[in-house]
Design a protein around this motif. Structure first.
Motif, PDB file in Angstrom:
ATOM      1  N   TRP A  47      -0.762  66.045 -42.803  1.00 42.59           N
ATOM      2  CA  TRP A  47       0.509  65.525 -41.875  1.00 42.59           C
ATOM      3  C   TRP A  47       0.533  66.868 -40.936  1.00 42.59           C
ATOM      4  O   TRP A  47       0.679  68.027 -41.405  1.00 42.59           O
ATOM      5  CB  TRP A  47       1.776  65.101 -42.696  1.00 42.59           C
ATOM      6  CG  TRP A  47       2.878  65.244 -42.055  1.00 42.59           C
ATOM      7  CD1 TRP A  47       3.123  64.413 -40.813  1.00 42.59           C
ATOM      8  CD2 TRP A  47       4.164  65.950 -42.165  1.00 42.59           C
ATOM      9  NE1 TRP A  47       4.410  64.630 -40.512  1.00 42.59           N
ATOM     10  CE2 TRP A  47       4.932  65.576 -41.188  1.00 42.59           C
ATOM     11  CE3 TRP A  47       4.517  67.020 -43.016  1.00 42.59           C
ATOM     12  CZ2 TRP A  47       6.403  66.116 -40.990  1.00 42.59           C
ATOM     13  CZ3 TRP A  47       5.756  67.535 -43.112  1.00 42.59           C
ATOM     14  CH2 TRP A  47       6.673  67.075 -41.953  1.00 42.59           C
ATOM     15  N   VAL A  48       1.139  66.616 -39.726  1.00 43.46           N
ATOM     16  CA  VAL A  48       1.167  67.445 -38.891  1.00 43.46           C
ATOM     17  C   VAL A  48       2.743  67.646 -38.307  1.00 43.46           C
ATOM     18  O   VAL A  48       3.337  68.534 -38.442  1.00 43.46           O
ATOM     19  CB  VAL A  48       0.243  67.384 -37.740  1.00 43.46           C
ATOM     20  CG1 VAL A  48       0.634  68.574 -36.443  1.00 43.46           C
ATOM     21  CG2 VAL A  48      -1.256  67.492 -37.896  1.00 43.46           C
ATOM     22  N   ALA A  49       3.191  66.245 -37.825  1.00 48.34           N
ATOM     23  CA  ALA A  49       4.510  66.551 -37.302  1.00 48.34           C
ATOM     24  C   ALA A  49       4.804  65.037 -37.295  1.00 48.34           C
ATOM     25  O   ALA A  49       4.026  63.790 -37.090  1.00 48.34           O
ATOM     26  CB  ALA A  49       4.720  67.035 -35.837  1.00 48.34           C
ATOM     27  N   THR A  50       6.317  64.633 -37.205  1.00 45.96           N
ATOM     28  CA  THR A  50       6.835  63.420 -37.149  1.00 45.96           C
ATOM     29  C   THR A  50       8.034  63.278 -36.193  1.00 45.96           C
ATOM     30  O   THR A  50       8.662  64.383 -36.213  1.00 45.96           O
ATOM     31  CB  THR A  50       7.316  62.667 -38.429  1.00 45.96           C
ATOM     32  OG1 THR A  50       6.125  62.757 -39.172  1.00 45.96           O
ATOM     33  CG2 THR A  50       7.866  61.307 -38.223  1.00 45.96           C
ATOM     34  N   PHE A  51       8.226  62.446 -35.424  1.00 47.78           N
ATOM     35  CA  PHE A  51       9.343  62.187 -34.533  1.00 47.78           C
ATOM     36  C   PHE A  51      10.086  60.744 -34.921  1.00 47.78           C
ATOM     37  O   PHE A  51       9.366  59.919 -35.016  1.00 47.78           O
ATOM     38  CB  PHE A  51       8.909  62.188 -33.183  1.00 47.78           C
ATOM     39  CG  PHE A  51      10.159  62.517 -32.168  1.00 47.78           C
ATOM     40  CD1 PHE A  51      11.184  61.745 -32.119  1.00 47.78           C
ATOM     41  CD2 PHE A  51       9.999  63.625 -31.422  1.00 47.78           C
ATOM     42  CE1 PHE A  51      12.208  62.005 -31.327  1.00 47.78           C
ATOM     43  CE2 PHE A  51      11.163  63.981 -30.701  1.00 47.78           C
ATOM     44  CZ  PHE A  51      12.127  63.042 -30.410  1.00 47.78           C
ATOM     45  N   THR A  52      11.148  60.750 -35.312  1.00 40.20           N
ATOM     46  CA  THR A  52      11.963  59.691 -35.827  1.00 40.20           C
ATOM     47  C   THR A  52      12.705  59.006 -34.595  1.00 40.20           C
ATOM     48  O   THR A  52      12.859  59.531 -33.665  1.00 40.20           O
ATOM     49  CB  THR A  52      12.889  59.918 -37.193  1.00 40.20           C
ATOM     50  OG1 THR A  52      14.089  60.521 -36.657  1.00 40.20           O
ATOM     51  CG2 THR A  52      12.081  60.548 -38.168  1.00 40.20           C
TER      52      THR A  52
END
Length: 122
Positions: A47-52
């Motif tokens: 995993w690198v990054a997430t934007f909700t």
């Protein structure tokens, strides 16, 4: 079902930058989160990054946070990953991920893009 189209990968020299894009299309009610993962040659996907959809961003670690920025355009159902100060260790296939719902208050589903390759040369 949702489809994800990624773009922006390529070959870049160490220290350079790239901006990855991922646009979601198809039939869905909402997208709860969009994010990026990567898989380096011979390694597991990470995993690198997430934007909700609520507007929060999360990064895998402080090193990623210091060089990468995830952003999202809810109106366009798009997520972006600005990657700066790239180094050869960032060479990977980068995959877009979406958590979405087909119906309001329905179950969540997950979908993956096909990936876009980033190669960082010395």
């Amino acid at each position: 079902q949702v489809q994800l189209e990624e773009s922006g990968g390529g070959l870049v020299q160490a220290g350079g930058s790239l901006r990855l894009s991922c646009v979601a299309s198809g039939t869905f009610c909402s997208i709860d989160a969009m994010g990026w993962y990567r898989r380096a040659p011979g390694k597991q996907r990470e995993w690198v990054a997430t934007f909700t959809s609520a507007g929060s961003t999360n990064y895998a670690d402080s090193v990623v946070r210091s060089r990468f920025t995830i952003s999202r355009d809810n109106a366009e159902n798009a997520v972006y990953l600005q990657m700066n100060s790239l180094n050869p260790e960032d060479t990977s296939d980068y995959y877009c991920n979406a958590i979405y719902r087909r119906l309001s208050y329905g179950p969540q589903y997950q979908y993956w893009g096909q990936g876009t390759r980033v190669t960082v040369s010395t």
